[in-house]
Design a protein around this motif. Structure first.
Motif, PDB file in Angstrom:
ATOM      1  N   MET A   1      -4.885   2.915  -1.096  1.00 22.85           N
ATOM      2  CA  MET A   1      -5.657   1.689  -0.937  1.00 22.85           C
ATOM      3  C   MET A   1      -6.374   1.386  -2.255  1.00 22.85           C
ATOM      4  O   MET A   1      -7.433   1.948  -2.553  1.00 22.85           O
TER       5      MET A   1
ATOM      6  N   GLN B   1       0.820  -1.208   0.000  1.00 25.02           N
ATOM      7  CA  GLN B   1       0.000   0.000   0.000  1.00 25.02           C
ATOM      8  C   GLN B   1       0.861   1.268   0.000  1.00 25.02           C
ATOM      9  O   GLN B   1       0.390   2.354  -0.310  1.00 25.02           O
TER      10      GLN B   1
ATOM     11  N   HIS C   1      -0.008   4.615  -8.055  1.00 25.26           N
ATOM     12  CA  HIS C   1      -0.117   3.210  -7.664  1.00 25.26           C
ATOM     13  C   HIS C   1       0.057   2.286  -8.861  1.00 25.26           C
ATOM     14  O   HIS C   1       0.765   1.272  -8.789  1.00 25.26           O
TER      15      HIS C   1
ATOM     16  N   CYS D   1       0.694   6.624   0.497  1.00 27.22           N
ATOM     17  CA  CYS D   1       0.048   5.315   0.514  1.00 27.22           C
ATOM     18  C   CYS D   1      -1.289   5.398  -0.204  1.00 27.22           C
ATOM     19  O   CYS D   1      -1.944   6.445  -0.222  1.00 27.22           O
TER      20      CYS D   1
END
Length: 355
Positions: free
Chosen positions: A260, A148, A187, A258
């Motif tokens: 999710m 994450q 990400h 980070c």
């Protein structure tokens, strides 16, 4: 905050260390134990590997223990059984690589290595978003509660001239679509790099097993309980800025690295990468309530053990006690500490044979 040189969980084994305040992460490892072991039992085929070759396992994002040792024992128990079940004359020797950023407290990790371990232990410093191991050298890659974390904060969210400037916040959960999209793109880039590196390092037929916090498909980011922790921490920092204890511009330039991701987002990157098959992707059973910190004090210590170093790097030591005292105070005022729609995701990936 642009590119990160890396940061670590709180080191040592004191009262505020990650060693003493990672019970939640341990509870998630325990919840995933049966899936980890069933995945090895169903998908690992020792006959594909040369006889008596050293069997190599890497735990990426190992931190300081003891959780990493629990994960490795869970894996080794089944791997040894698999070798015995095919009636091999000799179980191979095992080598385990413990990887984390160079700032990780490897001294505490090594001092706490199980004395009766049945493997050779090696520390590997460096980011898992790049190559860490020789080509085709790993049989199993494991990572729990690490992916994450991004390699860097998306650059555009710290640029006052960008539509994605994240002024007054430290995360995307309470921000606009431009900020959320910047995190999502980062990400995707990072996870693709992770897969590319592992595709070169894993032997044909080797496995990747990942456990990480995720956002259920269709759930808004603002409703994700993992992201809410960062919103709460951001509110604490803004409170200190209003009191004049830190500069508000300093808060504007601080963002948590980070994200999710949802199962759908992971699937998109894996399929686009094309090097791995998705053998299993599912939510873990809920961790036992008795294993989860549930008081504001214990929950705050857990958050501090994970995020203290990031705050220290950006703001210095002076505000650490006050910011986490505020965090505990805000938790104490919340009526319901139930995390709600939290998802801990298990993924099993296998390197395709044509790689």
């Amino acid at each position: 905050m642009g590119s990160l040189n890396g940061f670590a969980m709180a080191g040592g084994d004191g009262d505020q260390s990650y060693t003493k305040n990672s019970l939640y992460q341990r509870a998630i490892i325990d919840a995933g134990k049966s899936l980890v072991q069933k995945s090895i039992s169903d998908y690992l085929d020792p006959k594909k590997f040369p006889p008596s070759e050293t069997f190599r396992i890497a735990d990426l994002g190992c931190s300081v223990g003891p959780n990493t040792f629990v994960s490795i024992d869970n894996i080794l128990d089944v791997v040894k059984f698999k070798y015995l079940n095919i009636n091999v004359n000799e179980i191979p020797e095992f080598q385990v690589f413990f990887n984390d950023h160079t700032f990780n407290d490897f001294n505490t990790l090594f001092k706490s290595l199980p004395p009766n371990r049945e493997y050779y232990a090696t520390g590997v410093p460096g980011s898992f978003y790049s190559r860490l191991f020789p080509r085709a050298s790993l049989h199993i890659v494991h990572s729990s509660y690490s992916l994450q974390w991004l390699s860097q904060v998306p650059r555009e969210i710290t640029d006052p001239n960008s539509r994605a400037w994240n002024k007054g916040r430290i995360h995307y959960a309470d921000a606009g679509e431009e900020v959320i999209n910047a995190y999502s793109r980062q990400h995707a880039v990072d996870f693709s790099k992770f897969l590319n590196a592992r595709a070169q390092e894993i032997v044909p037929g080797g496995l990747i097993m990942l456990i990480l916090p995720a956002r259920p498909n269709g759930v808004p980011h603002s409703q994700d309980p993992f992201a809410k922790n960062n919103v709460r921490l951001g509110a604490c920092l803004m409170d200190l800025a209003r009191k004049g204890l830190i500069d508000e511009e300093k808060v504007d330039s601080f963002n948590m690295p980070c994200y999710m991701a949802s199962p759908h987002e992971f699937e998109q990157v894996i399929k686009q990468n094309g090097r791995f098959s998705i053998e299993r992707m599912e939510g873990l059973p809920r961790a036992k309530a008795s294993h989860i910190p549930n008081s504001p004090e214990d929950m705050t210590r857990g958050i501090r053990a994970v995020k203290e170093e990031l705050i220290r790097q950006h703001f210095g030591d002076e505000i650490l006690d006050e910011v986490f005292a505020l965090y505990q105070e805000k938790l104490s005022m919340e009526v319901d500490l139930n995390p709600g729609t939290e998802l801990n995701l298990f993924m099993l990936l296998q390197l395709k044979q044509d790689n």
